[in-house]
Design a protein around this motif. Structure first.
Motif, short mmCIF file in Angstrom:
data_model
loop_
_atom_site.label_atom_id
_atom_site.label_comp_id
_atom_site.label_asym_id
_atom_site.label_seq_id
_atom_site.Cartn_x
_atom_site.Cartn_y
_atom_site.Cartn_z
N GLN A 166 0.82 -1.21 0.00
CA GLN A 166 0.00 0.00 0.00
C GLN A 166 0.86 1.26 0.00
O GLN A 166 0.40 2.32 -0.42
N ASP A 167 2.12 1.14 0.46
CA ASP A 167 3.03 2.30 0.46
C ASP A 167 3.84 2.28 -0.84
O ASP A 167 4.99 1.85 -0.87
N ILE A 168 3.23 2.75 -1.90
CA ILE A 168 3.87 2.71 -3.24
C ILE A 168 5.13 3.58 -3.28
O ILE A 168 6.02 3.37 -4.10
N GLU A 169 5.21 4.55 -2.34
CA GLU A 169 6.39 5.42 -2.29
C GLU A 169 7.66 4.61 -2.13
O GLU A 169 8.69 4.91 -2.74
N TYR A 170 7.59 3.57 -1.32
CA TYR A 170 8.77 2.72 -1.11
C TYR A 170 9.19 2.04 -2.42
O TYR A 170 10.37 1.88 -2.70
N GLY A 171 8.18 1.64 -3.19
CA GLY A 171 8.46 0.99 -4.47
C GLY A 171 9.20 1.94 -5.40
O GLY A 171 10.21 1.57 -6.01
N PHE A 172 8.72 3.18 -5.49
CA PHE A 172 9.38 4.18 -6.36
C PHE A 172 10.77 4.50 -5.85
O PHE A 172 11.71 4.72 -6.63
N CYS A 173 10.89 4.55 -4.53
CA CYS A 173 12.19 4.84 -3.92
C CYS A 173 13.20 3.75 -4.31
O CYS A 173 14.34 4.04 -4.71
N ALA A 174 12.77 2.49 -4.23
CA ALA A 174 13.66 1.37 -4.58
C ALA A 174 14.03 1.42 -6.05
O ALA A 174 15.19 1.23 -6.43
N LEU A 175 13.05 1.71 -6.90
CA LEU A 175 13.30 1.77 -8.34
C LEU A 175 14.27 2.91 -8.67
O LEU A 175 15.20 2.73 -9.48
N GLY A 176 14.04 4.06 -8.03
CA GLY A 176 14.94 5.20 -8.24
C GLY A 176 16.36 4.86 -7.84
O GLY A 176 17.33 5.20 -8.53
N GLY A 177 16.50 4.15 -6.70
CA GLY A 177 17.83 3.75 -6.23
C GLY A 177 18.52 2.83 -7.23
O GLY A 177 19.72 2.96 -7.48
N LEU A 178 17.74 1.92 -7.81
CA LEU A 178 18.33 1.00 -8.80
C LEU A 178 18.80 1.76 -10.03
O LEU A 178 19.89 1.49 -10.56
N PHE A 179 18.00 2.72 -10.48
CA PHE A 179 18.41 3.56 -11.62
C PHE A 179 19.69 4.33 -11.29
O PHE A 179 20.60 4.46 -12.10
N TRP A 180 19.71 4.83 -10.05
CA TRP A 180 20.86 5.66 -9.65
C TRP A 180 22.15 4.82 -9.62
O TRP A 180 23.20 5.24 -10.09
N SER A 181 22.04 3.62 -9.04
CA SER A 181 23.24 2.78 -8.97
C SER A 181 23.67 2.34 -10.38
O SER A 181 24.86 2.24 -10.67
N LEU A 182 22.70 2.16 -11.28
CA LEU A 182 23.02 1.80 -12.66
C LEU A 182 23.75 2.96 -13.34
O LEU A 182 24.75 2.75 -14.04
#
Lengths: 668, 119
Positions: A252-268
């Motif tokens: 229900q906390d979709i913010e965490y999902g976006f946060c994780a995705l953003g982190g993956l993009f950043w590390s890439l």
């Protein structure tokens, strides 16, 4: 409302602390962009004047196979590179004097052949004395892959020369100069640089000195340019995975999902800062890098909208369309267009979207006055600052030689998130403790109430028990009175009437007295402790009846089996059973003329399956006429049997009469 | 009488014993400092013409004291004989130095003196 927003508590912080925080972050961010290689103050020779010669394409292969060791015809790398440098330096007279750091993208008009991506820098170092000991050479940054020659001898290179060539833009290199190679007089350092794409080619500068003097400064700069980005990428990746797991548990906390995705993009994206031997073609690698950066900014827009519970579907849709289109166009256009689009469209768009995120969150933070948002804005301002700096680098308004710095924004964002999560954790803990305290208080109150209710219920049970006892006593008293009235009372009344009438029949009077006495005995027996134990009660009855039977000379056959206990067989039922048996024996003695009476008691089972005890009283007298009118004795027996819910039957036969009583074992 | 004579003798001998210490304290070594830091490396020699810090002082000895030394060295290659009197103008000292490129050499020539007994 979601938990993530619930904990976003407004703060009383005024404008100044927030501005100071943002200011500090911006200063720190700006300081990061000014980090340069600092050679030792003494003990090193810093050279930034060089002659640039475009490499001879006929002598310098665009790609040198890595598999020299296993190739059928293999030329030593030193020979291949040496030949290339030698042939190129043949045109040294036409070379261009440049000042380091020098970037190729500034020279494409004047030196169009530089677009092939190969050049040689010659640096002359005049020495008055010949150095002794081990010397070294540091190249703080090189756009591409360098090979270093000292006085014509190859001393090292930066990685693979096979396309795509190694990238050392963010990897400082240090080479040892063998002893004896440097002479008194003029020494020549030839640095052959290959860059793919050519517009990323540059040479920062060249520093020589004793190896031990250069080592420390080299290590420091290597840590900043290479090790730190690796660490950041790893930490961001691991934390993104952790936040992704958190999101899996709290969908229900979709913010965490976006946060994780953003982190993956950043590390890439950060991979480009330290990977030397890239995967695929250099164009694919650059496309991947810019797409991951675009993904990061796209996710940032989605994240900030969700985090602030704002819905802007049109904006989000527009951003998705624009970024997808740019990514698609970049994938299909020619190389020349690709790098132009990268420079003038892709990176500005990324900066614009990050700026939008910052302005949006700053506006909301100002409205809500939330400490969490203030921290996020401070971290975001550093990210935007670094993104703008990188954009200036890409637009050729800042030097390419000192690298890009956007990846250094990640620790700021991580610290901000860490702070927000810590605040939430502390608040949750405090709320939990408060709830626990309230719960303990409620429990205590509840326990007290339960205790009080239990006490009241116990009192009620005690009252009910006492009332029940009183009722049992009353009932028993009434029963005894009724039995005395119906039994002994009748005989006494009969005796009193005879005596009052004056016509006393002695036999009748004696019989009535006997009957009264027998009835009194039966009552006493029924009230005794044996009243609940049928075999014991029958035993007492045998004792009493044996006297009468002996007096009449009648034999008694006693056949009582071991009997099961009867439930609810109290004094009242016992008295009624004894009276039925008494009546049966009296009738047999009086009317049957029998010489033997048999009493048997056995347990049996009814056809419907319930258990019962069968008591039979049989005599061998003259029998009994069932067709005649039943006397009072027989009616009394039937009435008493009905009263104790027992079966009652008389079975006359040729050899006497049998009376059968069926006592149910339970359920009476 | 005996005590007075003994006291006078004690003062005399103590004065004689302490006199060199008092003179030596006055003759502190003189120091001449040189700095060489050529980026491309360098070598050369420094010649020092000695001057006495005090009348009756003569040259005793000299040595090199480094204050900064990076990949270089300095050596005294010639010095006057002990007892050389600088007033004659013949006391000279020569130091040869050399350092590598990016090296540095800061050194002092420490000159020790002694008093001439018959001055």
């Amino acid at each position: 409302m979601k938990n993530i927003i619930d904990l976003r508590i407004p703060t009383r912080l005024g404008a100044w602390p927030v501005l100071v925080l943002v200011g500090i972050c911006l200063v720190v961010g700006w300081q990061i962009t000014t980090v340069r290689y600092q050679p030792p103050e003494e003990g090193a020779l810093n050279r930034n004047n060089a002659t640039l010669v475009v490499a001879d394409p006929t002598a310098c292969p665009a790609s040198i196979d890595d598999n020299l060791a296993t190739a059928d015809i293999a030329l030593p790398l030193a020979d291949v590179l040496g030949n290339c440098v030698q042939q190129s330096l043949a045109k040294l007279a036409q070379g261009k004097q440049v000042t380091l750091p020098h970037e190729w993208r500034d020279e494409f008009v004047e030196l169009p052949q530089l677009t092939l991506g190969q050049a040689v820098y010659r640096v002359k170092v005049a020495l008055s004395t010949a150095p002794s000991g081990l010397w070294g050479l540091v190249l703080p940054a090189t756009g591409g892959d360098p090979a270093v020659f000292v006085n014509g001898k190859l001393i090292g290179w930066g990685g693979s020369f096979q396309a795509p060539v190694a990238r050392n833009a963010n990897r400082p290199l240090m080479f040892a100069i063998p002893q004896g190679l440097l002479n008194q007089g003029d020494n020549y350092f030839d640095i052959y640089v290959v860059s793919q794409p050519a517009n990323a080619g540059f040479l920062e500068r060249l520093v020589i000195g004793r190896a031990e003097v250069l080592e420390e400064s080299y290590q420091h700069y290597h840590f900043f340019r290479s090790t730190l980005p690796q660490t950041i990428a790893l930490v961001v990746f691991v934390l993104s995975c952790a936040i992704g797991l958190l999101w899996l548990y709290r969908r229900q906390d979709i913010e965490y999902g976006f946060c994780a995705l953003g982190g993956l993009f950043w590390s890439l994206y950060t991979l480009d800062q330290f990977i030397v031997n890239i995967v695929g073609s250099y164009r694919f690698w650059d496309w991947l890098s810019v797409v991951s950066l675009g993904g990061l900014s796209l996710v940032a827009v989605f994240f900030v909208h969700r985090f602030l519970q704002q819905r802007h579907p049109r904006t989000e849709l527009t951003v998705v369309w624009v970024f997808s289109s740019v990514a698609l166009v970049l994938a299909v256009v020619s190389e020349a267009w690709f790098y132009h689009l990268l420079q003038w469209v892709a990176y500005p768009l990324v900066c614009l979207s990050l700026l939008y995120v910052l302005v949006f969150s700053a506006h909301e933070a100002w409205k809500i006055r939330s400490a969490d948002l203030y921290v996020l804005v401070a971290a975001g301002s550093v990210v935007v600052l670094l993104a703008i700096h990188d954009l200036l680098v890409i637009l050729n308004l800042e030097s390419l030689a000192y690298g890009r710095f956007l990846h250094f924004g990640a620790p700021f964002v991580l610290i901000a998130f860490g702070w927000i999560l810590l605040q939430r954790f502390v608040r949750s803990l405090q709320a939990m403790e408060s709830f626990n305290a309230q719960l303990i208080e409620l429990n205590q109150e509840l326990e007290e109430r339960v205790e009080e209710k239990t006490r009241k219920i116990a009192q009620s049970y005690e009252t009910i028990r006492i009332l029940g006892q009183e009722q049992v006593l009353l009932h028993e008293r009434s029963r005894i009175m009724r039995d005395m009235h119906d039994g002994i009372g009748v005989y006494l009344t009969s005796m009193l009437r005879q005596l009052e009438s004056g016509t006393v029949d002695r036999d009748q009077l004696s019989s009535a007295a006997h009957n009264a006495l027998n009835d009194l005995r039966l009552m006493i027996d029924s009230l005794g402790s044996a009243s609940t134990d049928l075999p014991a009660m029958l035993g007492m009855f045998r004792t009493r009846i044996s006297v009468a039977l002996d007096a009449c000379g009648v034999e008694l056959e006693w056949d009582v089996d071991e009997l099961p206990p009867l439930t609810d067989f109290g004094p009242e039922r016992a008295l009624n059973l004894l009276r039925i048996l008494q009546e049966a024996f009296t009738n047999a003695l009086k009317h049957s003329g029998a010489t033997c009476i048999r009493l048997s008691a056995k347990s049996a089972t009814k056809p419907e399956g319930t258990g019962l005890i069968n008591i039979e009283v049989c005599d061998n007298g003259k029998g009994f006429n069932l067709g005649g009118t039943a006397g009072n004795g027989l009616k009394n027996m039937q009435y008493r049997a009905q009263k104790i819910k027992a079966g009652f039957a008389i079975k006359p036969s040729a050899i006497g009469t049998c009376l059968e009583i069926g006592l149910p074992i339970s359920g009476v | 009488m005996f005590i007075k004579r003994f006291t006078n003798q004690l003062i005399l001998f103590a004065g004689l014993a302490l006199s060199p210490v008092v003179f030596a304290a006055d003759l502190a070594p003189t120091k001449v400092e040189y700095q060489h830091a050529e980026e491309a490396g360098g070598k050369g020699s420094d010649v020092i013409k000695l001057t006495a810090p005090k009348a009756c002082a003569v040259f005793d000895d000299a040595r090199i004291v480094y204050t900064k030394r990076r990949y270089g060295q300095a050596n005294i290659i010639s010095k006057p004989a002990a007892g050389c009197n600088p007033s004659g103008g013949q006391c000279k000292l020569e130091v040869k130095w050399e350092h590598e490129p990016a090296g540095r050499l800061n050194y002092q020539v420490e000159i020790n003196w002694k008093l001439q007994s018959s001055c």
